[in-house]
Design a protein around this motif. Structure first.
Motif, PDB file in Angstrom:
ATOM      1  N   GLU A 203       0.800  -1.227   0.000  1.00 28.12           N
ATOM      2  CA  GLU A 203       0.000   0.000   0.000  1.00 28.12           C
ATOM      3  C   GLU A 203       0.831   1.274   0.000  1.00 28.12           C
ATOM      4  OE1 GLU A 203      -0.083  -1.432   4.391  1.00 28.12           O
ATOM      5  OE2 GLU A 203       0.289  -2.238   2.381  1.00 28.12           O
ATOM      6  N   TRP A 204       2.169   1.146   0.055  1.00 30.06           N
ATOM      7  CA  TRP A 204       3.051   2.305   0.070  1.00 30.06           C
ATOM      8  C   TRP A 204       3.845   2.467  -1.230  1.00 30.06           C
ATOM      9  CZ3 TRP A 204       2.019   5.378   4.032  1.00 30.06           C
ATOM     10  CH2 TRP A 204       1.469   4.824   5.182  1.00 30.06           C
ATOM     11  N   GLU A 209      -0.714   6.975  -6.655  1.00 28.00           N
ATOM     12  CA  GLU A 209      -1.460   7.247  -5.423  1.00 28.00           C
ATOM     13  C   GLU A 209      -0.769   6.644  -4.205  1.00 28.00           C
ATOM     14  OE1 GLU A 209      -3.985   7.592  -8.928  1.00 28.00           O
ATOM     15  OE2 GLU A 209      -2.709   5.961  -8.194  1.00 28.00           O
ATOM     16  N   LYS A 210      -0.273   5.425  -4.336  1.00 26.90           N
ATOM     17  CA  LYS A 210       0.362   4.754  -3.202  1.00 26.90           C
ATOM     18  C   LYS A 210       1.725   5.360  -2.881  1.00 26.90           C
ATOM     19  CE  LYS A 210      -2.062   0.343  -3.747  1.00 26.90           C
ATOM     20  NZ  LYS A 210      -1.920  -1.103  -4.067  1.00 26.90           N
ATOM     21  N   ARG A 211       2.457   5.799  -3.889  1.00 36.38           N
ATOM     22  CA  ARG A 211       3.758   6.412  -3.633  1.00 36.38           C
ATOM     23  C   ARG A 211       3.618   7.779  -2.963  1.00 36.38           C
ATOM     24  NH1 ARG A 211       5.729   7.521  -8.329  1.00 36.38           N
ATOM     25  NH2 ARG A 211       4.513   6.232  -9.767  1.00 36.38           N
ATOM     26  N   ARG A 213       1.336   8.449  -0.774  1.00 36.77           N
ATOM     27  CA  ARG A 213       0.665   8.258   0.511  1.00 36.77           C
ATOM     28  C   ARG A 213       1.555   8.615   1.705  1.00 36.77           C
ATOM     29  NH1 ARG A 213      -1.368   2.536   3.159  1.00 36.77           N
ATOM     30  NH2 ARG A 213      -2.261   3.459   5.059  1.00 36.77           N
TER      31      ARG A 213
END
Length: 395
Positions: A203-204, A209-211, A213
């Motif tokens: 999720e990271w 979008e995940k990068r 976060r």
């Protein structure tokens, strides 16, 4: 009569006041005491640049959110009450001159070394999004002057976010007017943004979008302490510094557009965008890593609520033009504020600007003299306010 009227106007970045539209950028100077606490010489340096001939706002040099093994010694921290009280002396001196000051919160990520004294003190390994070492680097304070190492992949996110929140609270205790998360220059937030350093598939990492976060969560922790209107962030979309680059220009633009849009939704005070600076883009194999493009015109229109603060490669004329056009709320100047404590006055009255300071003194104390190349640059003779020397130095 001032030369650049747009720069003379007061303004605001959220709830952070601007006395004029020239901002002193955050610049590591390595003059804190050996235990990372700001000292009396720091008080003197910042108060010089806070005088009415100087900056409209000061962004203090990057302060570590917990002990980290950076490339340079004598850099300040901001992670306990003793740090807060030491910084309070700086903040009070700046406020006494009628200027606001923001703390920059810093985590170096993979740009650290596990054998550095502060990193050893922390009890933590060198963390990064993925175990990908940066190229280059030289830790001059360590035997053999080693370069960057392969970092440990970060898994304890709560620990790091707690550190951001704690640092934000320390900044509030010190009396700062707000905080800025350092999200550029190849440090931890920036490392999560790039797809060449962040190779995670959880999720990271992976998607844009995940990068993004990680940086957004760090900002949210600061908002929890300060509210959005006293929180800012610095981004460097052009990359280059500390081996920072993307797989493609398209990926770079898409990532930073998403980041700016999401930051703006949080309603933060400002987003500082760094233009391309060739001096911060060393080559690897003869090739520059950075991507030169106009960051203000590329990302600025996406900020509907947050103000845009631009930095790097600006002249007084260009700064005045962009403020006048409403492209930016203010412009930050870095190296020139090192060498010219009364830079604003010099710009406005077309006075000579010193552009040839002691570069080695940026990160080193020269010949045991803590003032040399740090706080010994003269005010212009025409300035109406002059520096008042201090009698004690504790660095």
């Amino acid at each position: 009569m001032v030369r650049y009227p747009a720069l003379a106007r007061p303004g605001r970045l959220g709830d952070i006041p601007l006395r004029n539209r020239t901002v002193m950028a955050s610049l590591t100077r390595n003059r804190s005491d050996p235990d990372t606490y700001p000292c009396e010489e720091n008080v003197y340096y910042y108060s010089q640049r806070a005088k009415e001939t100087g900056a409209g706002l000061i962004i203090a040099e990057a302060a570590y959110i917990y002990p980290q093994g950076s490339e340079w010694l004598h850099a300040p921290g901001i992670y306990d009450s003793k740090h807060a009280q030491a910084w309070k002396k700086v903040v009070d001196a700046v406020h006494e001159e009628g200027c606001a000051i923001v703390a920059q919160l810093h985590h170096v990520g993979r740009i650290a070394h596990p054998e550095s004294p502060e990193q050893v003190k922390s009890g933590h390994p060198v963390y990064a999004p993925s175990p990908v070492a940066a190229r280059g680097g030289k830790f001059r304070h360590l035997p053999g002057k080693p370069g960057f190492v392969v970092p440990t992949q970060l898994e304890d996110f709560d620990m790091v976010f707690d550190a951001y929140e704690n640092a934000a609270r320390c900044a509030k205790e010190a009396g700062f007017d707000g905080v800025e998360v350092h999200g550029g220059n190849g440090y931890l937030v920036d490392e999560f943004l790039t797809d060449t350093c962040n190779r995670r598939t959880d999720e990271w990492g992976g998607s844009v979008e995940k990068r993004c976060r990680f940086g957004l969560e760090a900002i949210k922790r600061c908002i929890k302490v300060w509210g959005p209107e006293r929180v800012g962030i610095k981004l460097s979309p052009c990359g280059g510094y500390n081996d920072m680059y993307f797989s493609s220009h398209e990926e770079n633009i898409a990532t930073h557009k998403h980041m700016v849009s999401e930051l703006d939704k949080l309603g933060i005070a400002y987003i500082q965008l760094s233009q391309y600076n060739s001096g911060s883009d060393p080559t690897h194999g003869g090739v520059h890593q950075g991507f030169k493009h106009d960051v203000v015109r590329t990302y600025g229109p996406l900020a509907k609520t947050s103000k845009i603060l631009a930095v790097a490669e600006y002249t007084g004329e260009k700064a005045n033009e962009e403020v006048s056009a409403g492209l930016v709320e203010a412009v930050a100047f870095g190296t020139l504020y090192m060498y010219n404590p009364d830079l604003y006055h010099r710009i406005q009255h077309d006075l000579p600007i010193n552009s040839a300071g002691n570069v080695w003194a940026h990160y080193n104390i020269i010949e045991g003299d803590v003032r040399k190349g740090y706080s010994d640059y003269p005010f212009s003779e025409e300035a109406t306010v002059v520096a008042t020397p201090i009698t004690s130095v504790t660095a």
